[in-house]
Write a protein that holds these residues in place. Structure first.
Motif, PDB file in Angstrom:
ATOM      1  N   HIS A  19       0.774  -0.973   0.026  1.00  0.00           N
ATOM      2  CA  HIS A  19      -0.025  -0.152  -0.019  1.00  0.00           C
ATOM      3  C   HIS A  19       0.865   1.357   0.049  1.00  0.00           C
ATOM      4  O   HIS A  19       0.512   2.320  -0.669  1.00  0.00           O
ATOM      5  CB  HIS A  19      -0.901   0.129   1.242  1.00  0.00           C
ATOM      6  CG  HIS A  19      -1.972  -0.934   0.960  1.00  0.00           C
ATOM      7  ND1 HIS A  19      -3.464  -0.433   1.373  1.00  0.00           N
ATOM      8  CD2 HIS A  19      -2.390  -2.388   0.607  1.00  0.00           C
ATOM      9  CE1 HIS A  19      -4.354  -1.388   0.997  1.00  0.00           C
ATOM     10  NE2 HIS A  19      -3.578  -2.471   0.708  1.00  0.00           N
ATOM     11  N   HIS A  26      -4.580   2.862  -3.476  1.00  0.00           N
ATOM     12  CA  HIS A  26      -5.508   4.182  -2.597  1.00  0.00           C
ATOM     13  C   HIS A  26      -5.995   4.940  -3.460  1.00  0.00           C
ATOM     14  O   HIS A  26      -6.945   5.795  -3.288  1.00  0.00           O
ATOM     15  CB  HIS A  26      -4.403   4.764  -1.571  1.00  0.00           C
ATOM     16  CG  HIS A  26      -3.914   4.121  -0.279  1.00  0.00           C
ATOM     17  ND1 HIS A  26      -3.133   4.573   0.639  1.00  0.00           N
ATOM     18  CD2 HIS A  26      -4.129   2.709   0.235  1.00  0.00           C
ATOM     19  CE1 HIS A  26      -2.918   3.556   1.449  1.00  0.00           C
ATOM     20  NE2 HIS A  26      -3.652   2.356   1.206  1.00  0.00           N
ATOM     21  N   CYS A  38      -5.532  -0.713   5.818  1.00  0.00           N
ATOM     22  CA  CYS A  38      -4.203   0.074   6.398  1.00  0.00           C
ATOM     23  C   CYS A  38      -4.673   0.372   7.820  1.00  0.00           C
ATOM     24  O   CYS A  38      -3.817   0.325   8.808  1.00  0.00           O
ATOM     25  CB  CYS A  38      -3.999   1.260   5.644  1.00  0.00           C
ATOM     26  SG  CYS A  38      -2.768   1.092   4.284  1.00  0.00           S
TER      27      CYS A  38
HETATM   28 ZN    ZN Z   1      -3.997   1.076   2.206  1.00  0.00          ZN
END
Ligand code: ZN
Ligand code: ZN
Length: 58
Positions: A19, A26, A38
């Motif tokens: 991420h 995102h 997250c």
């Molecule tokens: Zn994330």
């Protein structure tokens, strides 16, 4: 072809690393939307980290 660094380095969480480095993930989110994976890792910690390779050097 470019060899992207998609492999998670040892000691890192694959999800958090991905991420952090793959902006596309995102980008799907709305401006005020949280990334659930997250947030989950931030609150509860990462369930899995890539194991560090045992050093066999002597
Ligand atoms: Zn994330
Ligand atoms: Zn994580």
């Amino acid at each position: 072809m470019s060899v992207a660094a998609t492999q998670t380095p040892p000691g890192q969480c694959p999800q958090c690393w991905e991420h952090a480095h793959n902006k596309r993930i995102h980008r799907k989110l709305k401006p005020r939307e949280d990334c659930k994976p997250c947030v989950d890792h931030m609150r509860n910690g990462c369930p899995y980290l890539v194991p560090k390779k045992p050093s066999r050097r002597r």
